[in-house]
Design an enzyme around this catalytic site. Structure first.
Site, PDB file in Angstrom:
ATOM      1  N   GLY A 178      -2.310   3.529   0.599  1.00  0.00           N
ATOM      2  CA  GLY A 178      -3.026   2.486   1.318  1.00  0.00           C
ATOM      3  C   GLY A 178      -2.761   2.611   2.802  1.00  0.00           C
TER       4      GLY A 178
ATOM      5  N   ASP B  29       2.274  -9.277  -1.872  1.00  0.00           N
ATOM      6  CA  ASP B  29       1.068  -8.499  -2.144  1.00  0.00           C
ATOM      7  C   ASP B  29       0.815  -8.419  -3.650  1.00  0.00           C
ATOM      8  OD1 ASP B  29      -1.194  -7.146  -1.359  1.00  0.00           O
ATOM      9  OD2 ASP B  29      -0.200  -5.202  -1.173  1.00  0.00           O
TER      10      ASP B  29
END
Length: 468
Positions: A24, A141
């Site tokens: 990511g 997250d």
């Protein structure tokens, strides 16, 4: 710096890179072969974009700190970190390789999940988050992409702690405003705020929203202008209890939200009993789960035969129930949890000799008696004590005796100490294999083998003093 390439060797040939597993805006994770064990492992590093930033070294420091925090979490539903390596100035986090798929992919293929299946995964991740919060930091997250399902099992594993940060209850702090739209609460849209476990509660509730509806909730910053559609609007099969619990967990303002994961999970799960575990005869068909609200739940028995289940410090009903159905891995983790709670060491996440020396005999006796009873004498602290003493072990740490003990109970193979994920959680394991106490002595980065020997010798000494 660039991405590592397939078949590239690092650490003087110890690891062979296979492929990129994912990445990511922060990190990238590779699969690799460990030539020392011939096993597949995962290695995470900062990605090339981060490597090119002027504050790269500062970010690497945060990355290493993430690994240190994760190393202290030995929970079955949290990805395990083994060690840190450094290759040409780049730090790598060597981790457990989990064969399977993430929940986002799973939902894409399956669509809306049945409520009982979704709650099973949420319960497991909730347990993992409780352990994370006890360590004094937030995940920040939680989302279906960061929850893996082990192939061939119904076990969910929480991964990717790249946004994890420490928090202090009641204090305003500063954090990066990195987030995932739809799962991040309103406080993550600002750099300063009162961050607390309820931050992860929002994301966990939003994750359950997606599992049951196959829809991503509208972003928190849009909710000032648009109302969050109840999940039942997309799936009429969702129970009223779960629908309400999701909305309570996703309350917009943090001060109005359910404050802890435990409180929220108790709202979302069925009232009478925790989620189903493998079926086997249980002496008490409606066990009381530790700290679960007493409404509509039978009062747990205070004893199991001659074993005292409720002491001045702890309720061991859940440990008894896990052992009764022979879910050894969960019982091992519950043993770690209750021991740290009794010793008041949840925040540290490990026991030192000082706390072992004063560990209440009553609690140590209950834990040992339950393990011995439900394993038919195969597992238990007293079983380990007898083996340790038969090898000549005393209160004084002796490396040769400690290694011989590790060989006897199956914690060492081929002269090498096993990682936690290699432990055998069934009765085929050698006598004394469980409880596996690495979670009690992993207090520092490295040195766990020696620390383990000191802990076991101290624990054996305490068992003798307690006449166990």
């Amino acid at each position: 710096m660039q991405y590592w390439q397939p078949n590239q060797t690092i650490k003087n040939g110890r690891f062979i890179i296979q492929k990129i597993l994912g990445g990511g805006g922060y990190g990238v994770t590779y699969s690799a072969i460990d030539n020392n064990t011939n096993k597949i492992i995962a290695i995470k590093t900062l990605n090339p974009m981060q490597q090119s930033q002027p504050d790269f070294e500062e970010e690497q420091e945060k990355f290493v700190n993430e690994a240190l925090r994760l190393r202290g979490c030995t929970h079955p539903h949290i990805v395990q970190v083994y060690e840190m390596i450094r290759e040409v100035g780049l730090w790598g986090m060597v981790m457990e390789y989990i064969e399977g798929q993430d929940l986002a992919v799973y939902i894409d293929r399956r669509g809306q999940l049945p409520e009982d299946e979704a709650l099973r995964y949420i319960d497991q991740v909730g347990q993992a988050l409780e352990d994370v919060h006890k360590q004094g930091f937030l995940h920040r997250d939680i989302k279906p992409n960061n929850i893996l399902l082990r192939r061939g099992t119904q076990e969910a594993v929480l991964i990717d702690f790249g946004l994890a940060r420490e928090f202090n209850l009641g204090k305003t702090g500063s954090m990066t405003n990195a987030k995932t739209e739809g799962y991040a609460p309103i406080e993550q849209y600002e750099r300063r705020g009162n961050f607390a476990p309820c931050t992860d509660v929002y994301a966990l509730a939003a994750t359950l929203y997606t599992l049951l509806t196959a829809e991503v909730p509208i972003p928190a910053n849009f909710r000032k202008y648009a109302q969050l559609p109840p999940p039942k609007q997309f799936n009429s099969q969702i129970s009223d209890r779960v629908n309400e619990a999701i909305l309570l967990g996703m309350t917009l303002e943090p001060q109005d939200r359910v404050q802890t994961v435990r409180e929220w999970v108790e709202l979302v799960l069925p009232r009478k009993v925790n989620l189903p575990i493998p079926q086997a005869p249980i002496s008490n068909p409606q066990p009381k789960i530790q700290n679960q609200p007493s409404k509509n739940i039978a009062t747990p028995p205070k004893s199991d035969g001659e074993i005292k289940l409720i002491t001045a410090k702890m309720d061991y009903t859940r440990l008894r129930d896990l052992l009764a159905v022979r879910t050894w891995k969960q019982a091992d983790e519950e043993t770690r949890r209750v021991m740290l709670a009794v010793a008041g060491r949840e925040k540290e996440g490990w026991l030192d000799v000082e706390h072992i020396d004063i560990f209440p005999c009553e609690d140590l006796r209950t834990i040992d008696q339950l393990w011995v009873k439900y394993s038919n004498g195969h597992f238990g602290f007293s079983v380990q004590k007898r083996i340790y003493q038969s090898l000549g072990g005393t209160r004084q740490y002796d490396e040769k005796i400690w290694q011989a003990f590790g060989d006897r109970v199956g914690w060492r193979k081929g002269g090498k100490w096993l990682y936690h994920h290699d432990i055998t959680f069934d009765l085929r394991a050698p006598q004394g294999h469980l409880p596996e106490e690495s979670g009690l002595w992993l207090g520092g980065w490295g040195g766990w083998v020696i620390s383990g020997g000191v802990v076991v010798s101290s624990l054996a000494s305490r068992l003798v003093k307690c006449n166990i």
